[in-house]
Design a protein around this motif. Structure first.
Motif, PDB file in Angstrom:
ATOM      1  N   SER A 186       1.090  -1.714  -0.095  1.00  0.00           N
ATOM      2  CA  SER A 186       0.026   0.081  -0.236  1.00  0.00           C
ATOM      3  C   SER A 186       0.762   1.633   0.235  1.00  0.00           C
ATOM      4  CB  SER A 186      -1.127   0.003   1.060  1.00  0.00           C
ATOM      5  OG  SER A 186       0.198   0.017   2.785  1.00  0.00           O
ATOM      6  N   SER A 187       1.670   1.223  -0.187  1.00  0.00           N
ATOM      7  CA  SER A 187       3.277   2.482  -0.218  1.00  0.00           C
ATOM      8  C   SER A 187       2.550   3.449  -1.702  1.00  0.00           C
ATOM      9  CB  SER A 187       4.451   1.533  -0.347  1.00  0.00           C
ATOM     10  OG  SER A 187       4.726   1.432  -2.287  1.00  0.00           O
ATOM     11  N   GLY A 188       1.727   3.250  -2.328  1.00  0.00           N
ATOM     12  CA  GLY A 188       2.126   4.142  -3.268  1.00  0.00           C
ATOM     13  C   GLY A 188       2.570   4.417  -4.175  1.00  0.00           C
TER      14      GLY A 188
END
Length: 106
Positions: A42-44
């Motif tokens: 979910s770090s992008g």
């Protein structure tokens, strides 16, 4: 360094060494690899757009991680010749503006 990775556009790839150089880290490609490996899903950060110098995915061929990265790249239009990415077509080079000021706003 993460800003450099975020600036790689969809459908393009950069090497670990290239990311290190553009981030001002010299020849610290392995450091870039370790940071990419620790990123959460979910770090992008588009970690999947960073590959080995020869245009290959760093994960073992056939592994789940390899299949995931290859699928992500192919979904963006990155082309492969066997296990190698067509770096002439899909390799990324940052523009001088991007290097000086960062990626354009989304």
């Amino acid at each position: 360094m993460l800003a450099v990775v975020r600036s790689i556009p969809s459908g393009r790839v950069a090497t670990y060494g290239q990311v290190a150089r553009e981030a001002g880290l010299g020849r610290r490609a392995r450091f870039v690899g370790r940071v990419m490996a620790r990123l959460g899903g979910s770090s992008g950060v588009p970690w999947h757009r960073v590959v080995r110098a020869g245009g290959e995915i760093a994960f073992a061929p056939g592994s789940e991680e390899y299949r995931k990265q290859r699928a992500l790249l192919e979904s963006e239009g990155v082309t492969f010749q066997g296990r190698r990415i067509d770096m002439l077509r899909c390799g990324w080079q940052a523009s001088l503006d991007e290097l000086l000021w960062g990626p354009p706003p989304a």
